[in-house]
Design a protein around this motif. Structure first.
Motif, PDB file in Angstrom:
ATOM      1  N   SER A   6      -1.987 115.099  17.564  1.00 57.00           N
ATOM      2  CA  SER A   6      -2.796 114.005  18.091  1.00 57.00           C
ATOM      3  C   SER A   6      -3.032 112.946  17.018  1.00 57.00           C
ATOM      4  O   SER A   6      -3.047 113.230  15.821  1.00 57.00           O
ATOM      5  N   LEU A   7      -3.216 111.708  17.474  1.00 56.49           N
ATOM      6  CA  LEU A   7      -3.575 110.629  16.546  1.00 56.49           C
ATOM      7  C   LEU A   7      -4.998 110.807  16.031  1.00 56.49           C
ATOM      8  O   LEU A   7      -5.357 110.239  14.998  1.00 56.49           O
ATOM      9  N   ALA A   8      -5.800 111.575  16.753  1.00 54.01           N
ATOM     10  CA  ALA A   8      -7.179 111.851  16.330  1.00 54.01           C
ATOM     11  C   ALA A   8      -7.433 113.344  16.531  1.00 54.01           C
ATOM     12  O   ALA A   8      -8.072 113.756  17.508  1.00 54.01           O
ATOM     13  N   PRO A   9      -6.916 114.182  15.633  1.00 47.86           N
ATOM     14  CA  PRO A   9      -6.996 115.637  15.819  1.00 47.86           C
ATOM     15  C   PRO A   9      -8.408 116.167  16.011  1.00 47.86           C
ATOM     16  O   PRO A   9      -8.627 117.074  16.820  1.00 47.86           O
ATOM     17  N   ALA A  10      -9.376 115.600  15.283  1.00 48.51           N
ATOM     18  CA  ALA A  10     -10.751 116.100  15.409  1.00 48.51           C
ATOM     19  C   ALA A  10     -11.303 115.843  16.800  1.00 48.51           C
ATOM     20  O   ALA A  10     -12.007 116.689  17.373  1.00 48.51           O
ATOM     21  N   VAL A  11     -10.974 114.678  17.354  1.00 47.51           N
ATOM     22  CA  VAL A  11     -11.449 114.360  18.707  1.00 47.51           C
ATOM     23  C   VAL A  11     -10.791 115.289  19.729  1.00 47.51           C
ATOM     24  O   VAL A  11     -11.452 115.807  20.637  1.00 47.51           O
ATOM     25  N   THR A  12      -9.495 115.499  19.571  1.00 44.97           N
ATOM     26  CA  THR A  12      -8.779 116.391  20.475  1.00 44.97           C
ATOM     27  C   THR A  12      -9.337 117.798  20.394  1.00 44.97           C
ATOM     28  O   THR A  12      -9.524 118.477  21.418  1.00 44.97           O
TER      29      THR A  12
END
Length: 261
Positions: A6-12
């Protein structure tokens, strides 16, 4: 793992944590179990959970982590913007629902024994219906009405039936006796969908199922398929009933029903 791409792993990963906790239906989950379910390091999951706790999206319990109260506000804001007619039309388009039959959406009156139709989509073989958008019809003769009446508690059904004898008659097949109606509603609950076999318009067969979650939001809704009775074999009726229930569940999920979809 998907979160790593993901471009934003923490959000995912945060979204995945919320999904896991939502599946638990209110039960908290420990950090180790969350990490195992996500296939992630405990330290990483712990950091994200702590950030979600700080934001009010999670709460910390002796057993681990649970969903936070702030999510309630988000859910209410989402549901306030949901238009059931628009969602009904979208679901019908997305599913290619009922190529042959007419599909309708109706709601049950807050009191009494009437349904009001909010939307319809004509099938490839349109039929002449008694229902019109905005026009009330007896809930006791229509499949949509019977589907919703079948989900009422016994005291609420009794209150609606009080003083209503005899029940409205639209055709010779219409149920006019309260006792017979109660037996029919019991069959609806056993079957999983309601039937109008020429009770509103002779020669037509209508199948209906309630939209999950709508009654708890204040106004029960149901969807129906209507076509010529001669075109429904027993096998086709069961096939169309299965498709109808699937459509109702999808609409319920779009309206925020937790167990639909």
């Amino acid at each position: 793992m998907e979160s790593e791409r993901s471009l934003a792993p923490a959000v995912t990963r945060a979204a995945a944590i919320l999904d896991v906790l939502a599946e638990q239906r209110g039960q908290a989950v420990g950090l180790a179990e969350l990490a195992r379910r996500l296939g992630a390091a405990k330290s990483s999951v712990s950091n994200i959970c702590n950030a979600l706790v700080d934001s009010g999206l999670l709460r910390r319990t002796p057993e681990g982590f649970g969903l936070g109260r702030r999510l309630v506000g988000y859910a209410e804001a989402y549901l306030a913007g949901v238009d059931i007619v628009r969602e009904f039309q979208d679901v019908c388009r997305s599913r290619g629902a009922s190529v042959d039959e007419t599909v309708q959406l109706a709601v049950l009156s807050e009191a009494g024994l009437e349904v009001v139709y909010l939307a319809r989509r004509d099938g490839r073989r349109p039929v002449v219906l008694a229902s019109q958008i905005g026009r009330p019809l007896p809930a006791t003769t229509t499949a949509t009405g019977k589907a919703m009446l079948a989900e009422l508690s016994a005291p609420e059904l009794a209150a609606r039936l009080e003083g209503a004898a005899p029940l409205p008659r639209l055709t010779q097949r219409s149920i006019t006796d309260a006792g017979e109606l109660r037996r029919d509603l019991a069959a609806v609950r056993d079957r999983g969908y309601a039937l109008d076999e020429g009770e509103t318009v002779e020669g037509l067969l209508c199948l209906a199922a309630t939209v999950p979650g709508t009654a708890s939001r204040g106004q029960a809704a149901a969807v129906s398929f209507t076509g010529l009775a001669a075109g429904f074999s027993a096998r086709r009726q069961e096939e169309r009933a299965a498709e109808l229930r699937a459509l109702a569940r999808e609409l319920g999920a779009r309206m925020g029903a937790p167990d639909a979809g």
